[in-house]
Design an enzyme around this catalytic site. Structure first.
Site, PDB file in Angstrom:
ATOM      1  N   HIS A 187      -3.007  -3.449  -6.063  1.00  0.00           N
ATOM      2  CA  HIS A 187      -3.353  -3.005  -4.719  1.00  0.00           C
ATOM      3  C   HIS A 187      -4.847  -3.149  -4.450  1.00  0.00           C
ATOM      4  O   HIS A 187      -5.658  -2.387  -4.965  1.00  0.00           O
ATOM      5  CB  HIS A 187      -2.906  -1.535  -4.546  1.00  0.00           C
ATOM      6  CG  HIS A 187      -3.120  -0.988  -3.178  1.00  0.00           C
ATOM      7  ND1 HIS A 187      -3.390   0.331  -2.928  1.00  0.00           N
ATOM      8  CD2 HIS A 187      -3.104  -1.590  -1.964  1.00  0.00           C
ATOM      9  CE1 HIS A 187      -3.530   0.512  -1.627  1.00  0.00           C
ATOM     10  NE2 HIS A 187      -3.366  -0.630  -1.027  1.00  0.00           N
ATOM     11  N   SER A 189       0.821  -1.213   0.000  1.00  0.00           N
ATOM     12  CA  SER A 189       0.000   0.000   0.000  1.00  0.00           C
ATOM     13  C   SER A 189       0.853   1.261   0.000  1.00  0.00           C
ATOM     14  O   SER A 189       0.321   2.352  -0.141  1.00  0.00           O
ATOM     15  CB  SER A 189      -0.970  -0.001   1.185  1.00  0.00           C
ATOM     16  OG  SER A 189      -0.371  -0.489   2.326  1.00  0.00           O
ATOM     17  N   ASN A 239      -4.617   6.595  -1.350  1.00  0.00           N
ATOM     18  CA  ASN A 239      -3.951   7.008  -0.112  1.00  0.00           C
ATOM     19  C   ASN A 239      -3.332   8.393  -0.214  1.00  0.00           C
ATOM     20  O   ASN A 239      -2.960   8.989   0.788  1.00  0.00           O
ATOM     21  CB  ASN A 239      -2.905   5.981   0.317  1.00  0.00           C
ATOM     22  CG  ASN A 239      -3.559   4.835   1.073  1.00  0.00           C
ATOM     23  OD1 ASN A 239      -4.650   4.996   1.617  1.00  0.00           O
ATOM     24  ND2 ASN A 239      -2.918   3.679   1.092  1.00  0.00           N
ATOM     25  N   GLU A 278      -6.029  -0.914  -7.501  1.00  0.00           N
ATOM     26  CA  GLU A 278      -5.098  -0.011  -8.183  1.00  0.00           C
ATOM     27  C   GLU A 278      -4.029  -0.873  -8.863  1.00  0.00           C
ATOM     28  O   GLU A 278      -3.372  -1.685  -8.196  1.00  0.00           O
ATOM     29  CB  GLU A 278      -4.437   0.939  -7.179  1.00  0.00           C
ATOM     30  CG  GLU A 278      -5.404   1.959  -6.587  1.00  0.00           C
ATOM     31  CD  GLU A 278      -4.774   2.874  -5.543  1.00  0.00           C
ATOM     32  OE1 GLU A 278      -5.204   4.025  -5.424  1.00  0.00           O
ATOM     33  OE2 GLU A 278      -3.852   2.435  -4.822  1.00  0.00           O
TER      34      GLU A 278
HETATM   35  P1  NAI Z   1      -0.795  -9.326   7.833  1.00  0.00           P
HETATM   36  O1  NAI Z   1       0.184  -9.010   8.891  1.00  0.00           O
HETATM   37  O2  NAI Z   1      -2.217  -9.604   8.210  1.00  0.00           O
HETATM   38  O3  NAI Z   1      -0.276 -10.583   6.997  1.00  0.00           O
HETATM   39  C1  NAI Z   1       1.020 -10.713   6.484  1.00  0.00           C
HETATM   40  C2  NAI Z   1       1.329 -12.187   6.360  1.00  0.00           C
HETATM   41  O4  NAI Z   1       2.550 -12.332   5.653  1.00  0.00           O
HETATM   42  C3  NAI Z   1       1.522 -12.871   7.701  1.00  0.00           C
HETATM   43  O5  NAI Z   1       0.701 -14.010   7.753  1.00  0.00           O
HETATM   44  C4  NAI Z   1       3.015 -13.235   7.716  1.00  0.00           C
HETATM   45  O6  NAI Z   1       3.265 -14.456   8.390  1.00  0.00           O
HETATM   46  C5  NAI Z   1       3.321 -13.357   6.255  1.00  0.00           C
HETATM   47  N1  NAI Z   1       4.721 -13.135   5.921  1.00  0.00           N
HETATM   48  C6  NAI Z   1       5.566 -12.188   6.433  1.00  0.00           C
HETATM   49  N2  NAI Z   1       6.763 -12.272   5.840  1.00  0.00           N
HETATM   50  C7  NAI Z   1       6.690 -13.270   4.922  1.00  0.00           C
HETATM   51  C8  NAI Z   1       7.603 -13.830   3.987  1.00  0.00           C
HETATM   52  N3  NAI Z   1       8.833 -13.349   3.869  1.00  0.00           N
HETATM   53  N4  NAI Z   1       7.170 -14.837   3.208  1.00  0.00           N
HETATM   54  C9  NAI Z   1       5.928 -15.323   3.308  1.00  0.00           C
HETATM   55  N5  NAI Z   1       5.016 -14.845   4.194  1.00  0.00           N
HETATM   56  C10 NAI Z   1       5.395 -13.821   4.981  1.00  0.00           C
HETATM   57  O7  NAI Z   1      -0.717  -8.125   6.780  1.00  0.00           O
HETATM   58  P2  NAI Z   1      -1.843  -7.575   5.799  1.00  0.00           P
HETATM   59  O8  NAI Z   1      -2.645  -6.533   6.506  1.00  0.00           O
HETATM   60  O9  NAI Z   1      -2.539  -8.715   5.149  1.00  0.00           O
HETATM   61  O10 NAI Z   1      -0.947  -6.788   4.725  1.00  0.00           O
HETATM   62  C11 NAI Z   1      -0.188  -7.456   3.775  1.00  0.00           C
HETATM   63  C12 NAI Z   1       0.253  -6.497   2.689  1.00  0.00           C
HETATM   64  O11 NAI Z   1      -0.903  -5.866   2.119  1.00  0.00           O
HETATM   65  C13 NAI Z   1       1.138  -5.354   3.153  1.00  0.00           C
HETATM   66  O12 NAI Z   1       2.046  -5.046   2.124  1.00  0.00           O
HETATM   67  C14 NAI Z   1       0.152  -4.215   3.364  1.00  0.00           C
HETATM   68  O13 NAI Z   1       0.753  -2.943   3.258  1.00  0.00           O
HETATM   69  C15 NAI Z   1      -0.805  -4.443   2.224  1.00  0.00           C
HETATM   70  N6  NAI Z   1      -2.158  -3.906   2.400  1.00  0.00           N
HETATM   71  C16 NAI Z   1      -2.808  -3.969   3.593  1.00  0.00           C
HETATM   72  C17 NAI Z   1      -4.090  -3.477   3.732  1.00  0.00           C
HETATM   73  C18 NAI Z   1      -4.816  -3.567   5.032  1.00  0.00           C
HETATM   74  O14 NAI Z   1      -5.847  -2.873   5.200  1.00  0.00           O
HETATM   75  N7  NAI Z   1      -4.377  -4.394   5.976  1.00  0.00           N
HETATM   76  C19 NAI Z   1      -4.804  -2.859   2.598  1.00  0.00           C
HETATM   77  C20 NAI Z   1      -4.059  -2.915   1.350  1.00  0.00           C
HETATM   78  C21 NAI Z   1      -2.775  -3.381   1.279  1.00  0.00           C
END
Ligand code: NAI
Length: 511
Positions: free
Chosen positions: A144, A123, A194, A156
């Site tokens: 995105h 994001s 954003n 996006e």
């Molecule tokens: P989250 O913390 O819920 O999930 C991330 C997952 O990735 C975890 O299960 C973790 O174990 C895993 N992980 C971490 N490092 C890893 C690796 N090297 N290899 C494989 N798995 C790995 O995070 P979330 O909220 O799902 O966000 C994920 C991505 O999406 C981020 O880049 C965030 O900026 C983006 N994003 C988040 C939004 C939100 O509202 N939470 C909205 C849009 C984008």
């Protein structure tokens, strides 16, 4: 432009909130999906979570039982990156950390086929930086999604410096086939949503800091006059003050401290205090047991009046006249400069000047300014402010008129611009800057704000409806009143005045 065929395998990396949602979307669209997470067991757990989401859709009658079974059968936990070598599209949704994401992309290059598209759900990180150093940076793009991915329509599609046009076209077509509204944007800080949405929060925070009104009053005006689903305070309490503040800080830093994105000190104070919003029990509002939501301030008035006078064209506020007539108020129309008179009071739509400054400059006694409404024919509430020398009796007459027309009236301290007008002018200004800097087309920016954050109207279409000249005047008055660069009007708005006076078409190629 060809979408990925249904038979193409999709891999999702990161089985957190976003990865699980994206995997669900892809599986429901007919793809075999492999879900990988570095935490052992996390992918299988996420699939169990998706199964419950699908059950809920069946219960609500939104999904057939056999479609649920088929979607679930297409979801497979992957134990290692080796299992992803058949994928045509990999969507990364791991932790938001450039170094870690880069390491992952380098490793993916070793496992995936040469024509596999590598997409990131980041994001805030630069797609150009993510792809730098890879053997084939041209197949890397941003994809995105918004949270929750299965529900939010916007996606996006982000191009980095090296991204191949064919990759972007495939992602746009694929997202469309998945039932989403994709928009195309360059890899610039905050992408579209954003970035362009920042003033929505910033202007309310600023108004609160300057003592314009309470959170409840400001939120109610944004909702009931502006047509936004939520005001900025209730929305940031829902998002999390820490999350919203962090996004602002990251965009501010990425734009090298441009004051347009300056974070708010009162929001920082909430974060420092641990008042993060709903999740911590307290934010701008109190969510603890027994706490009640404060009411917005609403003015009452029993002042009598016989009729009102409309002088000239009220512009975007003209539907107010029909509304007054529908309330059996006698309306006399005569030429003039867009004023509404009742008793001793003069009402006018704000142009971004202080009411006191406008009263003096234009020689208007008993001036009461009113705010922008999305639809003056339907709005439930309107904000007003008055000049220092407007008498209480004149203000009461203005309030009585608006109340007779069925509007609740919320007072705002005399500050440049009223909440809705100021917010919309700044949103349009940011959207115009993004168009000017070739971040995305005007149409895609408006679509992104409507589909991504549920705005009732795209900021550029809204500017056209208000009149680009008026929006520009509001910004110039804000700029002049505050003397801050934050309010400098976009060149695109100025140019639009010479090119047909509309800004929504400004994103189209000129020649
Ligand atoms: P989250 O913390 O819920 O999930 C991330 C997952 O990735 C975890 O299960 C973790 O174990 C895993 N992980 C971490 N490092 C890893 C690796 N090297 N290899 C494989 N798995 C790995 O995070 P979330 O909220 O799902 O966000 C994920 C991505 O999406 C981020 O880049 C965030 O900026 C983006 N994003 C988040 C939004 C939100 O509202 N939470 C909205 C849009 C984008």
């Amino acid at each position: 432009m060809h979408a990925l065929p249904e038979v193409a395998e999709v891999a999702v990396i990161g089985a957190g909130a976003m990865g699980a949602g994206i995997a669900q979307v892809a599986a429901q669209a007919g793809h075999e999906v492999r879900l990988y997470d570095s935490r052992p067991g996390a992918a299988a757990l996420a699939i169990e979570g998706i199964s419950r989401q699908l059950d809920r859709l069946v219960e609500k009658g939104k999904l057939e039982g056999n479609a649920r079974d088929a979607s679930l059968a297409r979801l497979h936990p992957a134990e290692s990156l080796h299992a992803l070598d058949g994928a045509r599209l990999v969507i990364e949704a791991i932790v938001e950390d450039l170094t870690i994401k880069r390491e992952l992309f380098a490793e993916l290059e070793r496992h995936c086929s040469p024509d596999c598209i590598l997409a990131s759900n980041t994001s805030s990180l630069s797609i150009t930086a993510l792809a730098a150093g890879l053997a084939r940076p041209e197949r890397v793009a941003g994809l995105h999604f918004f949270n929750p991915a299965p529900l939010m329509a916007l996606v996006e599609v982000i191009t980095g410096l090296a991204t191949d046009v064919a990759v972007v076209d495939t992602l746009l077509a694929t997202a469309r086939r998945w039932g989403k509204y994709p928009v195309r944007t360059r890899s610039t800080p905050g992408f579209i949503v954003n970035r362009v949405a920042r003033p929505f929060y910033a202007e309310s925070l600023r108004l609160l800091q300057e003592g314009a009104a309470s959170c409840a009053s400001l939120d109610s005006v944004l909702r009931e006059a502006g047509g936004f689903r939520m005001g900025a305070f209730e929305l940031t309490d829902l998002i999390g003050q820490d999350v919203n503040y962090a996004v602002t800080c990251s965009v501010f830093a990425a734009f090298h401290g441009d004051p347009r994105f300056q974070p708010s000190l009162i929001q920082k104070e909430l974060v420092d205090a641990g008042r993060l919003g709903r999740k911590s029990g307290q934010g701008f509002y109190d969510y603890r047991e027994g706490a009640s939501r404060p009411e917005p301030i609403e003015l009452d008035s029993t002042a009598a009046f016989d009729c009102c006078v409309v002088e000239g064209d009220l512009g975007v506020a003209q539907p107010l006249v029909s509304r007054l007539r529908a309330a059996d108020i006698a309306v006399i129309e005569r030429p003039g400069t867009g004023l509404l008179r009742v008793g001793d009071a003069v009402l006018a739509l704000s142009d971004g000047r202080l009411a006191s400054a406008r009263a003096r400059q234009d020689g208007l006694r008993n001036l009461v300014l009113f705010d922008l409404a999305l639809d003056y024919g339907k709005a439930a509430r309107l904000a007003i402010s008055r000049a220092a020398d407007t008498t209480p009796a004149a203000r009461d007459q203005a309030v009585a008129l608006l109340r007779r027309a069925g509007l609740k009236v919320t007072p705002i301290r005399d500050l440049p611009g009223l909440p809705v007008l100021r917010t919309v002018a700044m949103l349009a200004n940011e959207a115009a800057e993004a168009v000017l800097h070739q971040v995305a087309s005007a149409a895609d920016i408006d679509l992104a704000l409507c589909a991504g954050v549920n705005y009732p109207k795209g900021p550029l279409a809204w500017a056209d409806a208000i009149g680009v000249d008026r929006v520009l005047a509001v910004l110039e008055h804000l700029h002049h009143s505050y003397g801050e660069d934050r309010y400098r009007p976009s060149l695109l708005l100025r140019r639009a005045l010479f090119e047909g006076g509309r800004v929504l078409v400004q994103g189209e190629p000129h020649d």
